[in-house]
Design a protein around this motif. Structure first.
Motif, mmCIF file in Angstrom:
data_model
loop_
_atom_site.group_PDB
_atom_site.id
_atom_site.type_symbol
_atom_site.label_atom_id
_atom_site.label_comp_id
_atom_site.label_asym_id
_atom_site.label_seq_id
_atom_site.Cartn_x
_atom_site.Cartn_y
_atom_site.Cartn_z
ATOM 1 N N ARG A 48 0.841 -1.193 0.000
ATOM 2 C CA ARG A 48 0.000 0.000 0.000
ATOM 3 C C ARG A 48 0.873 1.239 0.000
ATOM 4 N NH1 ARG A 48 -3.441 -0.462 5.440
ATOM 5 N NH2 ARG A 48 -1.393 -0.680 6.348
ATOM 6 N N VAL A 49 0.308 2.313 -0.500
ATOM 7 C CA VAL A 49 0.912 3.634 -0.361
ATOM 8 C C VAL A 49 -0.081 4.449 0.444
ATOM 9 C CG1 VAL A 49 1.685 5.720 -1.533
ATOM 10 C CG2 VAL A 49 2.183 3.477 -2.522
ATOM 11 N N ILE A 50 0.376 4.985 1.563
ATOM 12 C CA ILE A 50 -0.485 5.765 2.436
ATOM 13 C C ILE A 50 -0.116 7.228 2.280
ATOM 14 C CG2 ILE A 50 -1.134 6.201 4.838
ATOM 15 C CD1 ILE A 50 -0.348 3.159 5.238
ATOM 16 N N THR A 51 -1.094 8.052 1.963
ATOM 17 C CA THR A 51 -0.882 9.483 1.816
ATOM 18 C C THR A 51 -1.543 10.184 2.988
ATOM 19 O OG1 THR A 51 -0.827 9.294 -0.586
ATOM 20 C CG2 THR A 51 -1.226 11.486 0.326
ATOM 21 N N VAL A 52 -0.742 11.028 3.644
ATOM 22 C CA VAL A 52 -1.216 11.803 4.782
ATOM 23 C C VAL A 52 -1.273 13.257 4.347
ATOM 24 C CG1 VAL A 52 -0.767 12.449 7.178
ATOM 25 C CG2 VAL A 52 -0.127 10.170 6.365
ATOM 26 N N ARG A 53 -2.412 13.910 4.619
ATOM 27 C CA ARG A 53 -2.593 15.307 4.227
ATOM 28 C C ARG A 53 -2.979 16.134 5.447
ATOM 29 N NH1 ARG A 53 -4.566 12.363 0.069
ATOM 30 N NH2 ARG A 53 -3.803 12.888 -1.982
ATOM 31 N N ARG A 54 -2.459 17.350 5.470
ATOM 32 C CA ARG A 54 -2.877 18.330 6.472
ATOM 33 C C ARG A 54 -2.742 19.695 5.820
ATOM 34 N NH1 ARG A 54 -0.703 21.552 10.831
ATOM 35 N NH2 ARG A 54 -2.335 21.786 12.389
ATOM 36 N N GLY A 55 -3.854 20.404 5.732
ATOM 37 C CA GLY A 55 -3.828 21.704 5.073
ATOM 38 C C GLY A 55 -3.382 21.529 3.630
ATOM 39 N N GLY A 56 -2.423 22.326 3.202
ATOM 40 C CA GLY A 56 -1.912 22.244 1.838
ATOM 41 C C GLY A 56 -0.742 21.289 1.676
ATOM 42 N N TRP A 57 -0.407 20.546 2.723
ATOM 43 C CA TRP A 57 0.748 19.650 2.691
ATOM 44 C C TRP A 57 0.309 18.202 2.587
ATOM 45 C CZ3 TRP A 57 5.207 22.069 2.106
ATOM 46 C CH2 TRP A 57 5.272 23.410 2.493
ATOM 47 N N ALA A 58 1.049 17.429 1.833
ATOM 48 C CA ALA A 58 0.770 15.998 1.704
ATOM 49 C C ALA A 58 2.085 15.251 1.538
ATOM 50 C CB ALA A 58 -0.133 15.727 0.505
ATOM 51 N N GLN A 59 2.109 14.051 2.077
ATOM 52 C CA GLN A 59 3.281 13.190 1.944
ATOM 53 C C GLN A 59 2.786 11.760 1.793
ATOM 54 O OE1 GLN A 59 6.217 12.833 0.888
ATOM 55 N NE2 GLN A 59 7.458 13.731 2.509
ATOM 56 N N SER A 60 3.432 11.015 0.917
ATOM 57 C CA SER A 60 3.076 9.611 0.696
ATOM 58 C C SER A 60 4.172 8.710 1.238
ATOM 59 C CB SER A 60 2.872 9.334 -0.788
ATOM 60 O OG SER A 60 1.742 10.046 -1.261
ATOM 61 N N TYR A 61 3.749 7.592 1.777
ATOM 62 C CA TYR A 61 4.671 6.631 2.391
ATOM 63 C C TYR A 61 4.328 5.232 1.897
ATOM 64 C CZ TYR A 61 4.780 10.525 5.688
ATOM 65 O OH TYR A 61 4.865 11.778 6.250
ATOM 66 N N TRP A 68 5.647 2.987 7.682
ATOM 67 C CA TRP A 68 5.216 4.317 7.275
ATOM 68 C C TRP A 68 5.010 5.231 8.474
ATOM 69 C CZ3 TRP A 68 0.672 6.793 8.538
ATOM 70 C CH2 TRP A 68 -0.312 6.020 9.146
ATOM 71 N N VAL A 69 4.621 4.675 9.624
ATOM 72 C CA VAL A 69 4.382 5.501 10.808
ATOM 73 C C VAL A 69 5.693 6.130 11.282
ATOM 74 C CG1 VAL A 69 3.510 5.528 13.171
ATOM 75 C CG2 VAL A 69 2.369 4.133 11.460
ATOM 76 N N LYS A 70 6.786 5.389 11.221
ATOM 77 C CA LYS A 70 8.100 5.938 11.602
ATOM 78 C C LYS A 70 8.510 7.058 10.652
ATOM 79 C CE LYS A 70 9.712 1.721 13.749
ATOM 80 N NZ LYS A 70 10.662 0.634 13.738
ATOM 81 N N GLU A 71 8.248 6.868 9.378
ATOM 82 C CA GLU A 71 8.579 7.916 8.406
ATOM 83 C C GLU A 71 7.685 9.142 8.602
ATOM 84 O OE1 GLU A 71 8.382 6.026 4.585
ATOM 85 O OE2 GLU A 71 9.989 4.623 5.099
ATOM 86 N N PHE A 72 6.418 8.908 8.944
ATOM 87 C CA PHE A 72 5.501 10.002 9.249
ATOM 88 C C PHE A 72 6.011 10.780 10.467
ATOM 89 C CE2 PHE A 72 1.721 11.133 11.908
ATOM 90 C CZ PHE A 72 1.301 12.226 11.172
ATOM 91 N N GLU A 73 6.469 10.069 11.493
ATOM 92 C CA GLU A 73 6.992 10.748 12.685
ATOM 93 C C GLU A 73 8.233 11.561 12.352
ATOM 94 O OE1 GLU A 73 7.721 10.179 17.389
ATOM 95 O OE2 GLU A 73 7.948 8.376 16.161
ATOM 96 N N ALA A 74 9.079 11.048 11.490
ATOM 97 C CA ALA A 74 10.259 11.811 11.084
ATOM 98 C C ALA A 74 9.845 13.122 10.416
ATOM 99 C CB ALA A 74 11.133 10.982 10.146
ATOM 100 N N ASP A 75 8.791 13.087 9.620
ATOM 101 C CA ASP A 75 8.294 14.312 8.992
ATOM 102 C C ASP A 75 7.706 15.269 10.024
ATOM 103 O OD1 ASP A 75 9.133 13.647 6.456
ATOM 104 O OD2 ASP A 75 7.193 12.842 5.840
ATOM 105 N N LEU A 76 7.031 14.739 11.044
ATOM 106 C CA LEU A 76 6.513 15.604 12.107
ATOM 107 C C LEU A 76 7.665 16.243 12.871
ATOM 108 C CD1 LEU A 76 3.503 13.615 13.642
ATOM 109 C CD2 LEU A 76 3.434 15.620 12.153
#
Length: 82
Positions: A48-61, A68-76
């Motif tokens: 799967r590819v999970i895309t997380v969006r907030r406001g005008g920002w988006a990132q796919s993992y 993907w959660v670890k990569e999401f945390e690195a972006d946070l």
């Protein structure tokens, strides 16, 4: 490719718990983010590819079994979604 819009509550329990924890650690609530999952049946290596969006920002993992959660945390941590 099929894209499915999900709430974080639609994630598998392990991913959901990790996502909630990461959000809380960085001062967010899971509801602050929109998630979509894109499954590519032709690419078995990347389930799967999970895309997380907030406001005008988006990132796919790429999922990689929850990585993907670890990569999401690195972006946070880098304030990507601020």
């Amino acid at each position: 490719m099929q894209t499915t819009l999900l709430r974080y509550t639609d994630l598998p329990i392990n991913d959901r718990a990790a996502f909630e924890l990461v959000c809380a650690r960085h001062g967010f609530a899971p509801a602050h983010f929109d998630l979509s999952i894109c499954a590519d049946p032709a690419d078995a290596a990347h389930e799967r590819v999970i895309t997380v969006r907030r406001g005008g920002w988006a990132q796919s993992y790429y999922d990689h079994h929850g990585r993907w959660v670890k990569e999401f945390e690195a972006d946070l941590t880098c304030r990507f979604f601020r």
